[in-house]
Design a protein around this motif. Structure first.
Motif, PDB file in Angstrom:
ATOM      1  N   ASN A  87      64.878  55.165  44.657  1.00 55.73           N
ATOM      2  CA  ASN A  87      65.828  55.364  43.568  1.00 55.73           C
ATOM      3  C   ASN A  87      65.538  54.333  42.490  1.00 55.73           C
ATOM      4  O   ASN A  87      64.641  53.515  42.616  1.00 55.73           O
ATOM      5  CB  ASN A  87      67.263  55.216  44.094  1.00 55.73           C
ATOM      6  CG  ASN A  87      68.246  56.082  43.342  1.00 55.73           C
ATOM      7  OD1 ASN A  87      68.065  56.336  42.153  1.00 55.73           O
ATOM      8  ND2 ASN A  87      69.302  56.521  44.017  1.00 55.73           N
ATOM      9  N   ALA A  88      66.307  54.407  41.402  1.00 58.22           N
ATOM     10  CA  ALA A  88      66.106  53.466  40.298  1.00 58.22           C
ATOM     11  C   ALA A  88      67.448  53.056  39.721  1.00 58.22           C
ATOM     12  O   ALA A  88      68.419  53.820  39.763  1.00 58.22           O
ATOM     13  CB  ALA A  88      65.224  54.090  39.221  1.00 58.22           C
ATOM     14  N   TYR A  89      67.474  51.847  39.183  1.00 61.14           N
ATOM     15  CA  TYR A  89      68.641  51.336  38.481  1.00 61.14           C
ATOM     16  C   TYR A  89      68.264  51.236  37.010  1.00 61.14           C
ATOM     17  O   TYR A  89      67.232  50.664  36.651  1.00 61.14           O
ATOM     18  CB  TYR A  89      69.027  49.969  39.035  1.00 61.14           C
ATOM     19  CG  TYR A  89      70.105  49.269  38.250  1.00 61.14           C
ATOM     20  CD1 TYR A  89      71.404  49.770  38.203  1.00 61.14           C
ATOM     21  CD2 TYR A  89      69.823  48.097  37.545  1.00 61.14           C
ATOM     22  CE1 TYR A  89      72.391  49.128  37.477  1.00 61.14           C
ATOM     23  CE2 TYR A  89      70.804  47.452  36.821  1.00 61.14           C
ATOM     24  CZ  TYR A  89      72.086  47.970  36.790  1.00 61.14           C
ATOM     25  OH  TYR A  89      73.058  47.329  36.069  1.00 61.14           O
ATOM     26  N   ARG A  90      69.096  51.794  36.159  1.00 67.06           N
ATOM     27  CA  ARG A  90      68.777  51.886  34.722  1.00 67.06           C
ATOM     28  C   ARG A  90      69.840  51.151  33.913  1.00 67.06           C
ATOM     29  O   ARG A  90      71.031  51.265  34.182  1.00 67.06           O
ATOM     30  CB  ARG A  90      68.710  53.350  34.305  1.00 67.06           C
ATOM     31  CG  ARG A  90      68.463  53.588  32.817  1.00 67.06           C
ATOM     32  CD  ARG A  90      68.357  55.078  32.536  1.00 67.06           C
ATOM     33  NE  ARG A  90      67.222  55.658  33.226  1.00 67.06           N
ATOM     34  CZ  ARG A  90      66.949  56.969  33.253  1.00 67.06           C
ATOM     35  NH1 ARG A  90      67.763  57.820  32.630  1.00 67.06           N
ATOM     36  NH2 ARG A  90      65.884  57.416  33.889  1.00 67.06           N
ATOM     37  N   PHE A  91      69.379  50.393  32.909  1.00 67.83           N
ATOM     38  CA  PHE A  91      70.313  49.732  32.000  1.00 67.83           C
ATOM     39  C   PHE A  91      69.620  49.533  30.657  1.00 67.83           C
ATOM     40  O   PHE A  91      68.406  49.732  30.520  1.00 67.83           O
ATOM     41  CB  PHE A  91      70.800  48.393  32.575  1.00 67.83           C
ATOM     42  CG  PHE A  91      69.720  47.363  32.775  1.00 67.83           C
ATOM     43  CD1 PHE A  91      69.534  46.346  31.847  1.00 67.83           C
ATOM     44  CD2 PHE A  91      68.893  47.402  33.894  1.00 67.83           C
ATOM     45  CE1 PHE A  91      68.548  45.383  32.029  1.00 67.83           C
ATOM     46  CE2 PHE A  91      67.909  46.443  34.082  1.00 67.83           C
ATOM     47  CZ  PHE A  91      67.739  45.435  33.147  1.00 67.83           C
ATOM     48  N   THR A  92      70.409  49.173  29.644  1.00 62.69           N
ATOM     49  CA  THR A  92      69.863  48.966  28.313  1.00 62.69           C
ATOM     50  C   THR A  92      70.113  47.528  27.862  1.00 62.69           C
ATOM     51  O   THR A  92      71.068  46.886  28.302  1.00 62.69           O
ATOM     52  CB  THR A  92      70.485  49.931  27.286  1.00 62.69           C
ATOM     53  OG1 THR A  92      71.896  49.723  27.241  1.00 62.69           O
ATOM     54  CG2 THR A  92      70.170  51.372  27.635  1.00 62.69           C
ATOM     55  N   VAL A  93      69.247  47.054  27.000  1.00 62.69           N
ATOM     56  CA  VAL A  93      69.413  45.732  26.403  1.00 62.69           C
ATOM     57  C   VAL A  93      69.209  45.857  24.897  1.00 62.69           C
ATOM     58  O   VAL A  93      68.547  46.789  24.428  1.00 62.69           O
ATOM     59  CB  VAL A  93      68.412  44.715  26.976  1.00 62.69           C
ATOM     60  CG1 VAL A  93      68.626  44.500  28.458  1.00 62.69           C
ATOM     61  CG2 VAL A  93      66.974  45.120  26.685  1.00 62.69           C
ATOM     62  N   THR A  94      69.797  44.948  24.173  1.00 61.40           N
ATOM     63  CA  THR A  94      69.561  44.861  22.734  1.00 61.40           C
ATOM     64  C   THR A  94      68.579  43.720  22.503  1.00 61.40           C
ATOM     65  O   THR A  94      68.858  42.576  22.877  1.00 61.40           O
ATOM     66  CB  THR A  94      70.868  44.601  21.971  1.00 61.40           C
ATOM     67  OG1 THR A  94      71.789  45.659  22.256  1.00 61.40           O
ATOM     68  CG2 THR A  94      70.607  44.546  20.476  1.00 61.40           C
ATOM     69  N   ALA A  95      67.444  44.036  21.928  1.00 54.63           N
ATOM     70  CA  ALA A  95      66.401  43.035  21.714  1.00 54.63           C
ATOM     71  C   ALA A  95      66.149  42.857  20.224  1.00 54.63           C
ATOM     72  O   ALA A  95      66.353  43.775  19.423  1.00 54.63           O
ATOM     73  CB  ALA A  95      65.114  43.444  22.420  1.00 54.63           C
ATOM     74  N   LYS A  96      65.685  41.665  19.860  1.00 53.10           N
ATOM     75  CA  LYS A  96      65.393  41.338  18.472  1.00 53.10           C
ATOM     76  C   LYS A  96      63.920  41.573  18.175  1.00 53.10           C
ATOM     77  O   LYS A  96      63.051  41.170  18.945  1.00 53.10           O
ATOM     78  CB  LYS A  96      65.760  39.876  18.196  1.00 53.10           C
ATOM     79  CG  LYS A  96      65.699  39.493  16.723  1.00 53.10           C
ATOM     80  CD  LYS A  96      66.207  38.076  16.529  1.00 53.10           C
ATOM     81  CE  LYS A  96      66.169  37.673  15.052  1.00 53.10           C
ATOM     82  NZ  LYS A  96      66.665  36.281  14.855  1.00 53.10           N
ATOM     83  N   GLY A  97      63.653  42.232  17.067  1.00 58.84           N
ATOM     84  CA  GLY A  97      62.280  42.511  16.688  1.00 58.84           C
ATOM     85  C   GLY A  97      61.487  41.240  16.441  1.00 58.84           C
ATOM     86  O   GLY A  97      62.001  40.279  15.875  1.00 58.84           O
ATOM     87  N   GLY A  98      60.239  41.231  16.891  1.00 58.98           N
ATOM     88  CA  GLY A  98      59.365  40.095  16.666  1.00 58.98           C
ATOM     89  C   GLY A  98      59.526  38.958  17.651  1.00 58.98           C
ATOM     90  O   GLY A  98      58.819  37.951  17.549  1.00 58.98           O
ATOM     91  N   GLU A  99      60.445  39.087  18.601  1.00 59.63           N
ATOM     92  CA  GLU A  99      60.651  38.038  19.594  1.00 59.63           C
ATOM     93  C   GLU A  99      60.357  38.586  20.989  1.00 59.63           C
ATOM     94  O   GLU A  99      60.687  39.732  21.288  1.00 59.63           O
ATOM     95  CB  GLU A  99      62.081  37.498  19.531  1.00 59.63           C
ATOM     96  CG  GLU A  99      62.392  36.759  18.244  1.00 59.63           C
ATOM     97  CD  GLU A  99      63.713  36.021  18.295  1.00 59.63           C
ATOM     98  OE1 GLU A  99      64.376  36.067  19.359  1.00 59.63           O
ATOM     99  OE2 GLU A  99      64.085  35.403  17.271  1.00 59.63           O
ATOM    100  N   PRO A 100      59.737  37.774  21.860  1.00 57.32           N
ATOM    101  CA  PRO A 100      59.372  38.248  23.199  1.00 57.32           C
ATOM    102  C   PRO A 100      60.590  38.689  24.002  1.00 57.32           C
ATOM    103  O   PRO A 100      61.637  38.050  23.983  1.00 57.32           O
ATOM    104  CB  PRO A 100      58.696  37.027  23.839  1.00 57.32           C
ATOM    105  CG  PRO A 100      58.251  36.185  22.687  1.00 57.32           C
ATOM    106  CD  PRO A 100      59.282  36.389  21.617  1.00 57.32           C
ATOM    107  N   LEU A 101      60.427  39.800  24.708  1.00 58.57           N
ATOM    108  CA  LEU A 101      61.427  40.303  25.637  1.00 58.57           C
ATOM    109  C   LEU A 101      60.761  40.356  27.010  1.00 58.57           C
ATOM    110  O   LEU A 101      59.734  41.020  27.181  1.00 58.57           O
ATOM    111  CB  LEU A 101      61.907  41.690  25.228  1.00 58.57           C
ATOM    112  CG  LEU A 101      62.761  42.457  26.255  1.00 58.57           C
ATOM    113  CD1 LEU A 101      64.070  41.717  26.531  1.00 58.57           C
ATOM    114  CD2 LEU A 101      63.033  43.877  25.778  1.00 58.57           C
TER     115      LEU A 101
END
Length: 215
Positions: free
Chosen positions: A136-150
């Protein structure tokens, strides 16, 4: 002749004083990287398990303990295998009846450090403990800033087969780590700020209590 000796001596003193000045100059240190240290601690722990080395496992536990963690949600019941206390417990098991080493492990475990809010690492990592069901899988979202490492890391139960998939808002896959090990990592630098989806998958036949780390 004396003049030549004096000139040579003066030159040597200038060189020596210049070298001493260079040695005394403060060296700028790169800022500590909590994500990198947490992943390094996992690698040291893997080495300790392979070699049956309690000293290496103690080092891994101390490395992880130094990194402050911010829980992003209420952890699942109990703790995951990738935590300072779990690594200290593994170190004790590897130490067997070595009383001097067991005392050293207990002292390191009881020392202040866990739960700090300020350190060389800043605010530390965002951590989430999540049970990921079998196949199975666990799914979530994040808000990331452009140009910065995630960077996202998932460390499941030892012996499980985990993967990470990172997609942008349009569904385009930006990163996939699917190497059939228990600790995949994805690292990207988004071009634009926005929402990004992360899938943490478990390809094993048993559920995995998984530590999810993000910077």
């Amino acid at each position: 002749m004396k003049r030549k000796i004096l000139i040579a001596s003066g030159a040597m003193m200038l060189v020596a004083s210049g070298a001493m000045a260079q040695e005394a100059a403060p060296v700028a240190k790169a800022p500590a990287d909590p994500f990198a240290q947490a992943i390094a601690a996992r690698q040291v722990a893997d080495f300790a398990r392979r070699e049956g080395d309690p000293h290496a496992m103690l080092t891994a536990a101390r490395m992880l303990k130094q990194v402050p963690m911010t829980d992003s949600a209420t952890p699942a019941e109990g703790d995951a295998a990738f935590s300072p206390d779990a690594l200290f417990a593994e170190a004790k098991a590897l130490a067997r009846n070595d009383q001097a080493l067991l005392l050293q492990i207990r002292l390191a475990q009881s020392a202040a450090g866990r739960g700090v809010t300020e350190s060389a690492f800043g605010k530390g990592l965002v951590r989430r403990v999540q049970d990921v069901g079998a196949r199975n899988a666990y799914r979530f979202t994040v808000t990331a800033k452009g140009g910065e490492p995630l960077r996202i890391g998932a460390i499941g139960d030892i012996g499980t087969s985990m993967y990470i998939r990172l997609l942008d808002a349009s569904g385009k896959q930006l990163c996939l780590d699917d190497n059939a090990d228990y600790a995949p990592v994805c690292a990207v630098t988004p071009r634009a700020s926005g929402q990004y989806r992360i899938d943490i998958g478990n390809k094993s036949a048993a559920k995995s209590r998984t530590v999810i780390l993000s910077n």
